[in-house]
Design a protein around this motif. Sequence first.
Motif, PDB file in Angstrom:
ATOM      1  N   PHE A  88      49.871  44.390  62.975  1.00  0.00           N
ATOM      2  CA  PHE A  88      49.205  45.130  64.053  1.00  0.00           C
ATOM      3  C   PHE A  88      49.159  44.353  65.358  1.00  0.00           C
ATOM      4  N   THR A  89      49.027  43.036  65.278  1.00  0.00           N
ATOM      5  CA  THR A  89      48.787  42.244  66.483  1.00  0.00           C
ATOM      6  C   THR A  89      50.013  41.523  67.009  1.00  0.00           C
ATOM      7  N   ASN A  90      51.120  41.545  66.292  1.00  0.00           N
ATOM      8  CA  ASN A  90      52.340  40.823  66.692  1.00  0.00           C
ATOM      9  C   ASN A  90      52.089  39.333  66.881  1.00  0.00           C
ATOM     10  N   LEU A  91      51.228  38.757  66.050  1.00  0.00           N
ATOM     11  CA  LEU A  91      50.948  37.323  66.093  1.00  0.00           C
ATOM     12  C   LEU A  91      51.806  36.610  65.060  1.00  0.00           C
ATOM     13  N   GLY A  92      51.893  35.300  65.213  1.00  0.00           N
ATOM     14  CA  GLY A  92      52.578  34.483  64.226  1.00  0.00           C
ATOM     15  C   GLY A  92      51.712  34.323  62.982  1.00  0.00           C
ATOM     16  N   LEU A  93      52.277  33.703  61.943  1.00  0.00           N
ATOM     17  CA  LEU A  93      51.549  33.560  60.676  1.00  0.00           C
ATOM     18  C   LEU A  93      50.286  32.721  60.848  1.00  0.00           C
ATOM     19  N   LYS A  94      50.394  31.594  61.556  1.00  0.00           N
ATOM     20  CA  LYS A  94      49.241  30.702  61.734  1.00  0.00           C
ATOM     21  C   LYS A  94      48.150  31.375  62.559  1.00  0.00           C
TER      22      LYS A  94
ATOM     23  N   VAL B 259      44.748  47.397  51.412  1.00  0.00           N
ATOM     24  CA  VAL B 259      45.069  46.044  50.902  1.00  0.00           C
ATOM     25  C   VAL B 259      43.837  45.263  50.472  1.00  0.00           C
ATOM     26  N   GLY B 260      42.627  45.841  50.632  1.00  0.00           N
ATOM     27  CA  GLY B 260      41.426  45.176  50.131  1.00  0.00           C
ATOM     28  C   GLY B 260      40.503  44.638  51.203  1.00  0.00           C
ATOM     29  N   GLY B 261      40.663  45.061  52.443  1.00  0.00           N
ATOM     30  CA  GLY B 261      39.795  44.604  53.512  1.00  0.00           C
ATOM     31  C   GLY B 261      38.885  45.717  54.000  1.00  0.00           C
ATOM     32  N   VAL B 262      37.911  45.345  54.826  1.00  0.00           N
ATOM     33  CA  VAL B 262      37.013  46.331  55.408  1.00  0.00           C
ATOM     34  C   VAL B 262      37.063  46.186  56.920  1.00  0.00           C
ATOM     35  N   ALA B 263      37.423  47.283  57.596  1.00  0.00           N
ATOM     36  CA  ALA B 263      37.489  47.289  59.062  1.00  0.00           C
ATOM     37  C   ALA B 263      36.699  48.475  59.580  1.00  0.00           C
ATOM     38  N   VAL B 264      36.140  48.313  60.785  1.00  0.00           N
ATOM     39  CA  VAL B 264      35.383  49.385  61.401  1.00  0.00           C
ATOM     40  C   VAL B 264      35.891  49.648  62.811  1.00  0.00           C
TER      41      VAL B 264
ATOM     42  N   ALA C 297      47.619  34.609  62.976  1.00  0.00           N
ATOM     43  CA  ALA C 297      47.032  35.706  62.201  1.00  0.00           C
ATOM     44  C   ALA C 297      46.076  35.166  61.137  1.00  0.00           C
ATOM     45  N   LYS C 298      46.436  34.033  60.523  1.00  0.00           N
ATOM     46  CA  LYS C 298      45.570  33.418  59.512  1.00  0.00           C
ATOM     47  C   LYS C 298      44.273  32.938  60.165  1.00  0.00           C
ATOM     48  N   ASP C 299      44.377  32.270  61.324  1.00  0.00           N
ATOM     49  CA  ASP C 299      43.181  31.807  62.036  1.00  0.00           C
ATOM     50  C   ASP C 299      42.297  32.978  62.456  1.00  0.00           C
TER      51      ASP C 299
ATOM     52  N   ALA D 138      40.865  37.491  47.050  1.00  0.00           N
ATOM     53  CA  ALA D 138      42.148  37.709  46.379  1.00  0.00           C
ATOM     54  C   ALA D 138      43.133  38.445  47.285  1.00  0.00           C
ATOM     55  N   ALA D 139      42.617  39.222  48.229  1.00  0.00           N
ATOM     56  CA  ALA D 139      43.481  40.020  49.102  1.00  0.00           C
ATOM     57  C   ALA D 139      43.716  39.355  50.458  1.00  0.00           C
ATOM     58  N   LYS D 140      43.414  38.073  50.575  1.00  0.00           N
ATOM     59  CA  LYS D 140      43.511  37.386  51.869  1.00  0.00           C
ATOM     60  C   LYS D 140      44.931  37.415  52.424  1.00  0.00           C
ATOM     61  N   ILE D 141      45.914  37.142  51.595  1.00  0.00           N
ATOM     62  CA  ILE D 141      47.309  37.087  52.062  1.00  0.00           C
ATOM     63  C   ILE D 141      47.766  38.458  52.534  1.00  0.00           C
ATOM     64  N   LYS D 142      47.415  39.502  51.795  1.00  0.00           N
ATOM     65  CA  LYS D 142      47.806  40.861  52.192  1.00  0.00           C
ATOM     66  C   LYS D 142      47.140  41.269  53.512  1.00  0.00           C
ATOM     67  N   VAL D 143      45.869  40.889  53.682  1.00  0.00           N
ATOM     68  CA  VAL D 143      45.157  41.215  54.925  1.00  0.00           C
ATOM     69  C   VAL D 143      45.796  40.481  56.098  1.00  0.00           C
ATOM     70  N   ILE D 144      46.170  39.221  55.899  1.00  0.00           N
ATOM     71  CA  ILE D 144      46.820  38.445  56.968  1.00  0.00           C
ATOM     72  C   ILE D 144      48.142  39.098  57.354  1.00  0.00           C
ATOM     73  N   LYS D 145      48.908  39.571  56.365  1.00  0.00           N
ATOM     74  CA  LYS D 145      50.172  40.255  56.664  1.00  0.00           C
ATOM     75  C   LYS D 145      49.935  41.518  57.484  1.00  0.00           C
TER      76      LYS D 145
END
Length: 194
Positions: free
Chosen positions: A149-155, A187-192, A157-159, A137-144
Amino acid sequence: MKLSVVFKSLRSYPALRVVTGSLQSRAFQPDFIPRDPKSKPVRHKYPAFYDPYGARPPSSDKIIRLVEQIAALSPKERNFIGPTLRDRLRHPMIPPVLVEGMDLSPYGGSGAGSSKAEKKNVEKTAFDVKLVKFDAAAKIKVIKEVRAFTNLGLKEAKDLAEKVPVLIKQGITKEEANDIIEKIKAVGGVAVME
């Protein structure tokens, strides 16, 4: 201007023009004697091998016996010959040579242990942030957030987000890494941090 100087110098020495050719001038070298073009190059005789010390006298029987005894020793025993001989002849011990923190002495020496201790005490300054997982459910927010953070484009960042687990940021400070981890957690993700 340079061309006119060459022509003037050639006119002043007509005899040299024949010897040296039309494009060269030897005006500043009046004692120049050209090499005969038909002569063969000089060949020097060199020895088959070069020995800087010349002929050596044959080794004595005592030396030959000593060499045979050393050759009969095991490699482990041969390693002790140098230090024992140094102690017996009272030669000073040469400290190991350290180059950029690496001990290059053949036995590791005392420097090897200290360099390992220094490595343990060194604090890590560069960190990586790895996205481990996130809610569907939080996929779109995580992609944003990944885009931010990475200055990537939408595609891109999604990949990147779909290849979980994946490194999203490398070589950053601890504070930046903690900031990124908190925002992804919000936003609902888990990072380490690695």
